[in-house]
Design a protein around this motif. Sequence first.
Motif, PDB file in Angstrom:
ATOM      1  N   THR A 160       0.846  -1.198   0.000  1.00  0.00           N
ATOM      2  CA  THR A 160       0.000   0.000   0.000  1.00  0.00           C
ATOM      3  C   THR A 160       0.877   1.242   0.000  1.00  0.00           C
ATOM      4  O   THR A 160       2.014   1.223   0.471  1.00  0.00           O
ATOM      5  CB  THR A 160      -0.922   0.026   1.240  1.00  0.00           C
ATOM      6  OG1 THR A 160      -0.124  -0.096   2.417  1.00  0.00           O
ATOM      7  CG2 THR A 160      -1.932  -1.106   1.215  1.00  0.00           C
ATOM      8  N   LYS A 161       0.286   2.333  -0.517  1.00  0.00           N
ATOM      9  CA  LYS A 161       1.011   3.610  -0.511  1.00  0.00           C
ATOM     10  C   LYS A 161       0.832   4.336   0.816  1.00  0.00           C
ATOM     11  O   LYS A 161       1.753   4.981   1.306  1.00  0.00           O
ATOM     12  CB  LYS A 161       0.508   4.492  -1.661  1.00  0.00           C
ATOM     13  CG  LYS A 161       0.842   3.966  -3.043  1.00  0.00           C
ATOM     14  CD  LYS A 161       0.334   4.889  -4.126  1.00  0.00           C
ATOM     15  CE  LYS A 161      -1.182   4.972  -4.149  1.00  0.00           C
ATOM     16  NZ  LYS A 161      -1.688   5.831  -5.241  1.00  0.00           N
ATOM     17  N   THR A 162      -0.354   4.224   1.398  1.00  0.00           N
ATOM     18  CA  THR A 162      -0.627   4.970   2.636  1.00  0.00           C
ATOM     19  C   THR A 162       0.200   4.443   3.801  1.00  0.00           C
ATOM     20  O   THR A 162       0.600   5.198   4.683  1.00  0.00           O
ATOM     21  CB  THR A 162      -2.118   4.878   2.981  1.00  0.00           C
ATOM     22  OG1 THR A 162      -2.505   3.496   3.047  1.00  0.00           O
ATOM     23  CG2 THR A 162      -2.960   5.573   1.931  1.00  0.00           C
ATOM     24  N   LYS A 163       0.473   3.151   3.821  1.00  0.00           N
ATOM     25  CA  LYS A 163       1.249   2.556   4.910  1.00  0.00           C
ATOM     26  C   LYS A 163       2.755   2.585   4.628  1.00  0.00           C
ATOM     27  O   LYS A 163       3.557   2.215   5.482  1.00  0.00           O
ATOM     28  CB  LYS A 163       0.825   1.099   5.130  1.00  0.00           C
ATOM     29  CG  LYS A 163      -0.612   0.932   5.602  1.00  0.00           C
ATOM     30  CD  LYS A 163      -0.800   1.454   7.007  1.00  0.00           C
ATOM     31  CE  LYS A 163      -2.218   1.193   7.500  1.00  0.00           C
ATOM     32  NZ  LYS A 163      -2.427   1.649   8.883  1.00  0.00           N
ATOM     33  N   LYS A 164       3.121   3.044   3.421  1.00  0.00           N
ATOM     34  CA  LYS A 164       4.530   3.108   3.017  1.00  0.00           C
ATOM     35  C   LYS A 164       5.214   1.752   3.177  1.00  0.00           C
ATOM     36  O   LYS A 164       6.273   1.622   3.773  1.00  0.00           O
ATOM     37  CB  LYS A 164       5.283   4.173   3.823  1.00  0.00           C
ATOM     38  CG  LYS A 164       4.781   5.584   3.572  1.00  0.00           C
ATOM     39  CD  LYS A 164       5.586   6.612   4.355  1.00  0.00           C
ATOM     40  CE  LYS A 164       5.091   8.018   4.080  1.00  0.00           C
ATOM     41  NZ  LYS A 164       5.856   9.046   4.812  1.00  0.00           N
ATOM     42  N   ASP A 188      -5.818   1.796  -0.160  1.00  0.00           N
ATOM     43  CA  ASP A 188      -5.327   3.175  -0.279  1.00  0.00           C
ATOM     44  C   ASP A 188      -6.476   4.173  -0.427  1.00  0.00           C
ATOM     45  O   ASP A 188      -6.408   5.296   0.097  1.00  0.00           O
ATOM     46  CB  ASP A 188      -4.382   3.297  -1.481  1.00  0.00           C
ATOM     47  CG  ASP A 188      -3.037   2.631  -1.208  1.00  0.00           C
ATOM     48  OD1 ASP A 188      -2.639   2.568  -0.030  1.00  0.00           O
ATOM     49  OD2 ASP A 188      -2.389   2.181  -2.178  1.00  0.00           O
ATOM     50  N   SER A 189      -7.540   3.773  -1.131  1.00  0.00           N
ATOM     51  CA  SER A 189      -8.660   4.688  -1.352  1.00  0.00           C
ATOM     52  C   SER A 189      -9.570   4.796  -0.131  1.00  0.00           C
ATOM     53  O   SER A 189     -10.381   5.721  -0.045  1.00  0.00           O
ATOM     54  CB  SER A 189      -9.482   4.219  -2.558  1.00  0.00           C
ATOM     55  OG  SER A 189     -10.097   2.965  -2.264  1.00  0.00           O
ATOM     56  N   ASP A 244      -7.186   7.634  -6.022  1.00  0.00           N
ATOM     57  CA  ASP A 244      -7.718   7.125  -4.757  1.00  0.00           C
ATOM     58  C   ASP A 244      -8.853   8.005  -4.241  1.00  0.00           C
ATOM     59  O   ASP A 244      -9.846   7.507  -3.706  1.00  0.00           O
ATOM     60  CB  ASP A 244      -6.602   7.052  -3.705  1.00  0.00           C
ATOM     61  CG  ASP A 244      -5.555   6.014  -4.062  1.00  0.00           C
ATOM     62  OD1 ASP A 244      -5.870   5.107  -4.858  1.00  0.00           O
ATOM     63  OD2 ASP A 244      -4.422   6.107  -3.538  1.00  0.00           O
ATOM     64  N   LYS A 245      -8.729   9.320  -4.441  1.00  0.00           N
ATOM     65  CA  LYS A 245      -9.777  10.235  -3.986  1.00  0.00           C
ATOM     66  C   LYS A 245     -11.068  10.022  -4.771  1.00  0.00           C
ATOM     67  O   LYS A 245     -12.166  10.037  -4.202  1.00  0.00           O
ATOM     68  CB  LYS A 245      -9.298  11.679  -4.126  1.00  0.00           C
ATOM     69  CG  LYS A 245     -10.267  12.699  -3.570  1.00  0.00           C
ATOM     70  CD  LYS A 245      -9.698  14.104  -3.637  1.00  0.00           C
ATOM     71  CE  LYS A 245     -10.680  15.115  -3.038  1.00  0.00           C
ATOM     72  NZ  LYS A 245     -10.137  16.499  -3.082  1.00  0.00           N
TER      73      LYS A 245
END
Length: 218
Positions: free
Chosen positions: A103-107, A141-142, A168-169
């Motif tokens: 995931t991108k949000t959790k890096k 991520d979304s 994602d938004k």
Amino acid sequence: MTTNNITGTPQPITITLTLPHADALSKSGTLLIQRGDLAKLFQFHYTNTGDMASAIHDATNALIALENNPPPMIPDLPPRKTAVTAAPTPPAEPPEPMIQVPTKTKKGATAVPARCLRIVGGETDEDAQQQAIKIAGRLLDSGLWDGKTPIGINDVYAVQLSLDGLTDKELKVLFKLEQFVQVNPETPATDEAQGADNSLQDSQDDAPVLAEMQDTSD
């Protein structure tokens, strides 16, 4: 001498005479003399009441001598300890299989229970499994998916095409999770499906994704 703990005066002497009936001139009897915790038992022979008085006199002297030199106190035995058998410890449950979803949000990667991500239709080969992992990452991520609700992907390639080009938004604002996957899909109870799930879990080191294998024998 044994004394009364309340008044300080000596406790009374208790004498019990037992005289069995007998027709003979010389008879026998027993005498129990007691004061407090000390007592003595005698057997005597008598032909008249004077013999009884002598027996009482002798017993009294013997009791006084016993009080002057009492036997050692025998302590009570301590209560016997009962061995307590510890209840057997139940075996620990095996840890739940997890899938690492990039995931991108959790890096990095987010650990998702393997039971929460399945392929329920379409291709289920290794490429499809990798696509399912990517789809799960986009949904995480979304914010459409929390990684805890079980989802099933009908066709990973079709779902991936639907996600392509969307930010994602946009996914979070314009779409619902049910538009891409099945939420809380039914879990097949067949031995074949269960065996397929187990084989996928065993190979997570090489392809960390859980998919439901369909019967393609037709």
